[in-house]
Scaffold this motif. Structure first.
Motif, PDB file in Angstrom:
ATOM      1  N   LYS A  43       5.648  -3.011  11.314  1.00 48.31           N
ATOM      2  CA  LYS A  43       4.888  -1.774   9.864  1.00 48.31           C
ATOM      3  C   LYS A  43       4.430  -2.836   8.927  1.00 48.31           C
ATOM      4  O   LYS A  43       4.553  -4.022   8.085  1.00 48.31           O
ATOM      5  N   PRO A  44       2.663  -2.164   8.883  1.00 46.27           N
ATOM      6  CA  PRO A  44       2.364  -2.780   7.849  1.00 46.27           C
ATOM      7  C   PRO A  44       2.793  -2.469   6.048  1.00 46.27           C
ATOM      8  O   PRO A  44       3.982  -1.158   5.786  1.00 46.27           O
ATOM      9  N   SER A  45       3.026  -3.337   4.512  1.00 46.47           N
ATOM     10  CA  SER A  45       3.818  -3.420   4.045  1.00 46.47           C
ATOM     11  C   SER A  45       2.789  -1.962   3.427  1.00 46.47           C
ATOM     12  O   SER A  45       2.483  -2.079   2.825  1.00 46.47           O
ATOM     13  N   LYS A  46       4.145  -1.986   2.137  1.00 46.24           N
ATOM     14  CA  LYS A  46       3.420  -0.770   1.057  1.00 46.24           C
ATOM     15  C   LYS A  46       2.095  -1.095   0.648  1.00 46.24           C
ATOM     16  O   LYS A  46       1.836  -1.304  -0.273  1.00 46.24           O
ATOM     17  N   SER A  47       2.178  -2.554   0.272  1.00 50.64           N
ATOM     18  CA  SER A  47       0.841  -3.577  -0.935  1.00 50.64           C
ATOM     19  C   SER A  47      -0.193  -3.029  -0.245  1.00 50.64           C
ATOM     20  O   SER A  47      -0.924  -2.793  -0.796  1.00 50.64           O
ATOM     21  N   VAL A  48      -0.080  -2.942   1.283  1.00 51.17           N
ATOM     22  CA  VAL A  48      -1.322  -3.455   2.247  1.00 51.17           C
ATOM     23  C   VAL A  48      -1.205  -1.808   2.144  1.00 51.17           C
ATOM     24  O   VAL A  48      -3.015  -1.429   1.805  1.00 51.17           O
ATOM     25  N   PHE A  49      -0.894  -0.412   1.939  1.00 51.47           N
ATOM     26  CA  PHE A  49      -1.174   0.795   1.613  1.00 51.47           C
ATOM     27  C   PHE A  49      -1.848   1.100   0.659  1.00 51.47           C
ATOM     28  O   PHE A  49      -2.716   1.426  -0.038  1.00 51.47           O
ATOM     29  N   ILE A  50      -0.826   0.736  -0.312  1.00 51.59           N
ATOM     30  CA  ILE A  50      -1.542   0.472  -1.937  1.00 51.59           C
ATOM     31  C   ILE A  50      -3.055   0.614  -2.234  1.00 51.59           C
ATOM     32  O   ILE A  50      -3.853   0.827  -2.658  1.00 51.59           O
ATOM     33  N   PHE A  51      -3.605  -0.768  -2.032  1.00 55.72           N
ATOM     34  CA  PHE A  51      -4.280  -1.332  -1.697  1.00 55.72           C
ATOM     35  C   PHE A  51      -5.559  -0.819  -1.451  1.00 55.72           C
ATOM     36  O   PHE A  51      -6.499  -0.331  -1.593  1.00 55.72           O
ATOM     37  N   ALA A  52      -5.210  -0.011   0.064  1.00 50.46           N
ATOM     38  CA  ALA A  52      -5.971   0.627   0.985  1.00 50.46           C
ATOM     39  C   ALA A  52      -6.422   2.122  -0.165  1.00 50.46           C
ATOM     40  O   ALA A  52      -8.024   1.506   0.581  1.00 50.46           O
ATOM     41  N   PHE A  53      -5.348   2.367   0.265  1.00 47.54           N
ATOM     42  CA  PHE A  53      -5.445   3.785  -0.850  1.00 47.54           C
ATOM     43  C   PHE A  53      -6.572   3.723  -2.463  1.00 47.54           C
ATOM     44  O   PHE A  53      -7.270   5.085  -2.929  1.00 47.54           O
ATOM     45  N   SER A  54      -6.390   2.695  -2.882  1.00 51.32           N
ATOM     46  CA  SER A  54      -7.081   2.880  -4.039  1.00 51.32           C
ATOM     47  C   SER A  54      -8.049   2.176  -3.894  1.00 51.32           C
ATOM     48  O   SER A  54      -8.920   2.754  -4.753  1.00 51.32           O
TER      49      SER A  54
END
Length: 669
Positions: free
Chosen positions: A101-112
């Protein structure tokens, strides 16, 4: 007039409805199976649905220069939605393939990054009609190139996957085609933007994209169905496997190894050969679990099973019967093969195991029997191998082959077990007490509790008649607790009737002394009978402590902190003798009777006893000599400075009624 809807808007509206249905199907899958990748794909579908709905209700044209800043919001939201859909599509594929499961920080960075990148690319030249071509390249050519790179990367990721399946292959080809589509359009939009056919190509690709996204949704749906079908089949296969194999070690379970043994017996008989059935039990495996932890214990069991299965003797069957017990079945022609196999099995078990950077050594007991010599069915073979194993463990032997006499002994133990348990329930055991004389005061120092069995049929039995059976049956723990309670009860009764307290020494076996509950159990007995701790003394042999000296010392210290005295019984006969004496925090040493018998006439025994007394006193420990039977022995021991004695010269073991005479004033002086 009826409301007219543009064909393109109607197309997007219908597509959004199709994706709403797909999203609902994915939602139901998510509720049913709770797969993480289904959640990612559901978000991706919902994002695509929203983008189509926006296109349906707010028509716009890509790359067109605008005159109002608020009109910039729609194309920016659309490209953010497209990038976000790709992000969650890839996250779902990654999770489905790796179960990571990709970490939340990865999703936050990618979406930003997506939001910032989309705003910047759509803001440049958005209000400058002179740079309309540059604006078109940033809002159309660049996103298409990004989409192309993403889909081609996805295709390559699935191509190099080591465990491809039908759905992943379909998605791989589909992603490759989409990657080529976006790459083609990206370059064409740069080279042929002013060509008259370019608008027609752009219009045709919109319909292609609508169909492609629909196909993508159904590919993901097929993937989910295939994954759940595979999971179901895998669960069925695992259930079938666990029905035949031990879940921890992978070896055959008891039912299957017995069935396998029956099959092998038939083949062996046809081949005119014989079978050796080995039962293997790991020594002190509880100590391994307590010392290194249960995970290490489980690892060792698995490694043992692997070593047995991979034996160069090519076993016919290997199974785990229970706990730390294994079966190893070998076909042989000559007895010499069995002898080599016995040595080989011990070598496999004794070879060091390495776990968590620790080197662990274990040993095993081995019992075995032969087919067809000893039995002609699997259950009887197992029973006889078990009898041999029991004999090996009881007599501390590495390996024992079954002999016919063992079966009779096994029946004897079954009878004795029933009688001994009944004797404890019916309180048939009685205590005799042998007085211990203090040589300094010439007064009663204490008594040693000695057990007798008042058998309802055989009369009074001495310990030699039943203690060995107790040990073989593993009843020492229960029996020691019973005798301790009985001794405390006697002491409490004497105080109540005669207002006298006498220290009672009780022998404790190795099994009971290694029990972690011993200290708590004694505390409970002292409280129940209101007995001061100094009036209870525990006698242990050297070998009891030397089995695990550090654990032994820890237990002794706990007992002493409670005020209970601990003495070493039969000192000088164990394998440690004087070497560990200075390390043991004991209160008293009891010199074995074998050194006392000729202490008055044998200079060697006299020298040994003198050394024991001097060494013990030098270490601050009291000395009691056992087996004093003559006046000469008593005088020698008194001269050597021995603190106390017991033996027939002082008094034989007495029943309780005869002991009470020592509570009279005559014996107190």
């Amino acid at each position: 007039m009826p409301l007219l809807i543009e064909p393109q808007a109607l197309l997007y509206l219908m597509q959004s409805l199709v994706f709403i249905v797909l999203a609902f199907v994915f939602f139901m899958y998510l509720r049913t199976f709770s797969r993480q990748y289904t959640k990612y794909w559901l978000v991706s579908l919902l994002t695509i649905t929203s983008s189509y709905f926006i296109r349906a209700v707010i028509p716009y044209h890509n790359g067109v220069v605008i005159d109002n800043s608020h009109l910039l919001i729609v194309p920016t939201l659309l490209v953010v939605a497209q990038y976000t859909a790709l992000l969650f599509l890839f996250a779902g594929v990654y999770n489905a393939k790796t179960n990571l499961k990709p970490s939340k920080s990865v999703f936050i960075f990618a979406f930003s990054f997506i939001v910032v990148f989309s705003i910047i690319s759509h803001s440049f030249f958005a209000f400058d009609s002179k740079n309309a071509f540059n604006h078109f390249y940033l809002t159309v050519s660049l996103p298409n190139f990004v989409f192309s790179a993403c889909f081609l990367a996805l295709s390559f990721y699935l191509f190099v996957d080591k465990k491809p399946h039908f759905s992943s292959k379909v998605l791989m080809y589909f992603a490759f085609i989409l990657g080529l589509r976006y790459l083609f359009y990206s370059f064409v939009s740069i080279l042929a933007l002013t060509e008259p056919w370019f608008k027609q190509l752009s219009f045709a690709l919109k319909y292609f994209d609508v169909g492609a996204t629909t196909v993508l949704g159904f590919i993901l749906l097929v993937w989910m169905q295939g994954a759940e079908r595979f999971a179901a089949l895998n669960a069925i296969s695992r259930a079938q496997y666990l029905g035949k194999h031990d879940s921890l070690t992978g070896a055959l379970n008891r039912e299957q190894v017995m069935a396998r043994l029956s099959e092998v017996m038939v083949n062996t008989l046809e081949n005119k050969k014989a079978l050796a059935v080995f039962l293997i039990d790991i020594k002190q495996f509880k100590f391994i679990n307590d010392t290194y932890g249960l995970k290490v214990g489980d690892y060792l069991l698995g490694e043992i099973a692997n070593r047995l299965n991979n034996s160069i003797f090519l076993p016919q069957a290997v199974g785990r019967l229970s706990g730390d017990s294994f079966m190893f079945v070998l076909e042989f022609e000559h007895l010499s093969h069995v002898e080599r196999a016995v040595t080989h099995i011990h070598e496999m078990i004794n070879k060091a195991f390495y776990c968590n950077q620790q080197e662990i050594h274990i040993q095993a007991s081995l019992g075995y029997c032969f087919y067809p010599e000893h039995a002609n069915n699997a259950e009887d073979l197992l029973q006889k191998a078990n009898l041999a194993l029991h004999h090996a463990e009881t007599n501390n032997l590495a390996s024992v082959a079954f002999q016919e006499g063992m079966q009779a002994h096994g029946r004897h133990l079954l009878i004795m077990e029933k009688q001994l348990k009944a004797a404890i329930v019916n309180d048939e055991f009685i205590l005799y007490f042998q007085p211990q004389l203090n040589l300094l005061t010439n007064k009663l120092e204490g008594v040693e509790a000695l057990v007798r069995w008042q058998h309802p049929e055989k009369g009074l039995l001495l310990p030699a008649d039943f203690l060995a059976d107790l040990e073989e049956l593993g009843m020492h723990n229960e029996f020691d607790q019973y005798i301790l309670a009985k001794a405390c009860k006697h002491n409490a009764k004497w105080f109540e009737q005669y207002h006298r307290r006498v220290a009672i020494a009780v022998n404790i076996t190795a099994i009971e002394f290694q029990d972690e509950k011993l200290v708590a159990s004694i505390q409970s007995l002292l409280q129940e009978y209101q007995l001061p701790p100094k009036y209870l003394e525990l006698e242990i042999t050297e070998n009891v402590v030397m089995t695990d000296i550090y654990q032994g010392m820890e237990t002794i210290v706990k007992l002493q902190n409670m005020g209970i005295k601990v003495s070493i019984d039969d000192f000088g006969t164990g394998y440690s003798s004087l070497s560990y004496l200075r390390e043991l925090p004991i209160d008293k040493i009891k010199i074995d009777r074998s050194f006392i018998q000729e202490v008055a006439s044998n200079d060697s025994d006299l020298t040994i006893v003198k050394s024991m007394v001097e060494l013990s006193h030098g270490l601050g420990k009291r000395v009691l000599a056992e087996g004093v039977e003559t006046d000469e022995q008593l005088n020698v021991l008194r001269h050597l400075g021995c603190d106390a004695v017991q033996g027939y010269f002082i008094s034989k073991p007495l029943p309780e009624n005869d002991l009470l005479q020592y509570f009279t004033p005559k014996h107190n002086n």
